[in-house]
Design an enzyme around this catalytic site. Structure first.
Site, PDB file in Angstrom:
ATOM      1  N   SER A   5       0.798  -1.235   0.000  1.00  0.00           N
ATOM      2  CA  SER A   5       0.000   0.000   0.000  1.00  0.00           C
ATOM      3  C   SER A   5       0.828   1.281   0.000  1.00  0.00           C
ATOM      4  CB  SER A   5      -0.969   0.010   1.180  1.00  0.00           C
ATOM      5  OG  SER A   5      -1.998  -0.919   0.940  1.00  0.00           O
ATOM      6  N   LYS A  30       0.251   3.445  -3.019  1.00  0.00           N
ATOM      7  CA  LYS A  30      -0.887   4.366  -3.143  1.00  0.00           C
ATOM      8  C   LYS A  30      -0.460   5.830  -3.262  1.00  0.00           C
ATOM      9  CE  LYS A  30      -4.507   1.596  -0.853  1.00  0.00           C
ATOM     10  NZ  LYS A  30      -3.935   0.263  -0.651  1.00  0.00           N
ATOM     11  N   TYR A  79     -11.085   1.703   4.086  1.00  0.00           N
ATOM     12  CA  TYR A  79      -9.880   1.369   3.333  1.00  0.00           C
ATOM     13  C   TYR A  79     -10.220   0.333   2.278  1.00  0.00           C
ATOM     14  CZ  TYR A  79      -4.833   0.935   2.769  1.00  0.00           C
ATOM     15  OH  TYR A  79      -3.553   0.965   2.275  1.00  0.00           O
TER      16      TYR A  79
END
Length: 383
Positions: free
Chosen positions: A53, A56, A163
């Site tokens: 992640s 991102k 999320y």
């Protein structure tokens, strides 16, 4: 600034020598470059990591470049750019074993993708979504199948922080606007300009040879090789989790954000992105996993938090640590970074251990951050 990293080096070496962590690497940067780098255990000096992640923030940076050019509006609906997004329904529960779906009450925007308020979720953090996958057999995003992005929303857009696959859809917007893959766009417009030469969605055989293996924390505290990994191939460049790179590369990315976007963004865009774009929506107190092999419970933060565009924001000074306004996030394999523009420092700590929020790593992270601010000075001295 002069930077003595001896305390950090000892901290990382100690975590490895005690057997708590098999391999770990850290980088500290300021606006002008790298202040410190150390790798311990199985992590070589040029170890590759699954960014997960931490991808991102980089993909969001690419999207912000299109906002800057006036080609992309933060308040545009996602479906106006990607019509297929308009097909997504909201998972409202179950009638027995049948998922109950309904149209969303509002249309998700680009800004909501960047703040995780577009209504999308992740199976390993949302019980309904986990059950949906189990009942329908639809693939989840860690399969590498692009169909996994077409799963239902779990909330109406703009009503809650959840999320999920928001950034994956943002990456598809970048691909649509640039008419190329996300990886090739990033290579030209982020990785290339910043010298992030090991960052990629498709590691070469040589890069895979430097990739730190994933270990799984057992109930007794020991580490064993994990059977869980990112898929060896993916049908799309997953903006939410799919990139690989070195800690040094990620440090270069943070340095650019510290340095008013130098090389990749305008200063005004950096300032705008690091404002609170989530309010009045509040972050949940904690993140509760549905798949314990992937994540532990993530407890409430010691300071109030919100979201900017692509980053979590700390909204108060932490004594002896980061300042109010600091941006941060993490990757599921226990990698972490923060970006403190008011103190002019950013840092990355990377391991490859599951489940997420592993206590030996978190304790090392707290020690790391404390040691960094002993060198650069904190906004509030520790009592």
């Amino acid at each position: 600034m002069s930077f003595d990293g001896s305390a950090i080096k000892a901290l990382l070496d100690d975590a490895v020598s005690k057997g708590a962590i098999h391999g770990i690497a850290a980088v500290v940067v300021d606006r002008s470059g790298q202040l410190f780098h150390h790798a311990a255990g199985e992590a070589g000096q040029h170890a590759m990591f699954r960014n997960a992640s931490m991808t991102k923030a980089i993909a969001t940076t690419a999207a912000l470049q299109f906002v800057e050019k006036g080609v992309l509006s933060l308040d545009a609906t996602v479906e106006s750019i990607l019509p297929e997004f308009g097909q997504l329904q909201v998972l409202d529960g179950f009638d027995g074993d049948k998922p109950r779906l309904r149209p969303p009450a509002s249309k998700a925007t680009v800004r909501q993708l960047m703040t995780h308020s577009a209504g999308l979720g992740y199976f390993f953090l949302n019980e309904n979504l986990k059950r949906y996958h189990e009942l329908t057999g639809e693939p989840h995003p860690l399969t590498g199948l692009k169909r996994s992005l077409s799963i239902p929303l779990v909330n109406d857009p703009g009503t809650a922080w959840e999320y999920g696959t928001n950034t994956d859809w943002l990456g598809l917007i970048v691909e649509k606007l640039s008419v190329q893959s996300l990886g090739s766009y990033l290579k030209q417009h982020v990785y290339g300009p910043l010298g992030m030469n090991d960052s990629t969605f498709v590691p070469s055989a040589e890069q895979r040879g430097r990739l730190l293996r994933v270990m799984q924390r057992q109930a007794d505290g020991t580490l064993t090789p994990s059977g869980i990994d990112l898929p060896p191939t993916s049908e799309w460049d997953a903006a939410g989790h799919g990139s690989y790179g070195t800690v040094q590369d990620y440090g270069r990315f943070l340095q650019a954000w510290l340095n008013d976007g130098a090389g990749i963004l305008e200063p005004a865009t950096v300032r705008m992105a690091l404002q609170d774009h989530l309010a009045p929506i509040k972050l949940p107190e904690a993140m509760t996993p549905t798949v314990p092999e992937l994540s532990n419970l993530v407890p409430p933060s010691p300071a109030p938090q919100s979201w900017g565009l692509g980053f979590c924001l700390t909204l108060a000074d932490l004594p002896g640590m980061r300042s109010s306004g600091t941006a941060d996030w993490a990757g599921i394999f226990n990698s972490f970074y923060w970006l403190d523009r008011s103190r002019g420092v950013g840092a990355v700590l990377m391991t490859q251990i599951l489940p997420f929020f592993d206590m030996p790593v978190v304790e090392t992270l707290i020690g790391f951050e404390t040691a960094v601010y002993q060198q650069v000075g904190a906004a509030v001295p520790a009592a």
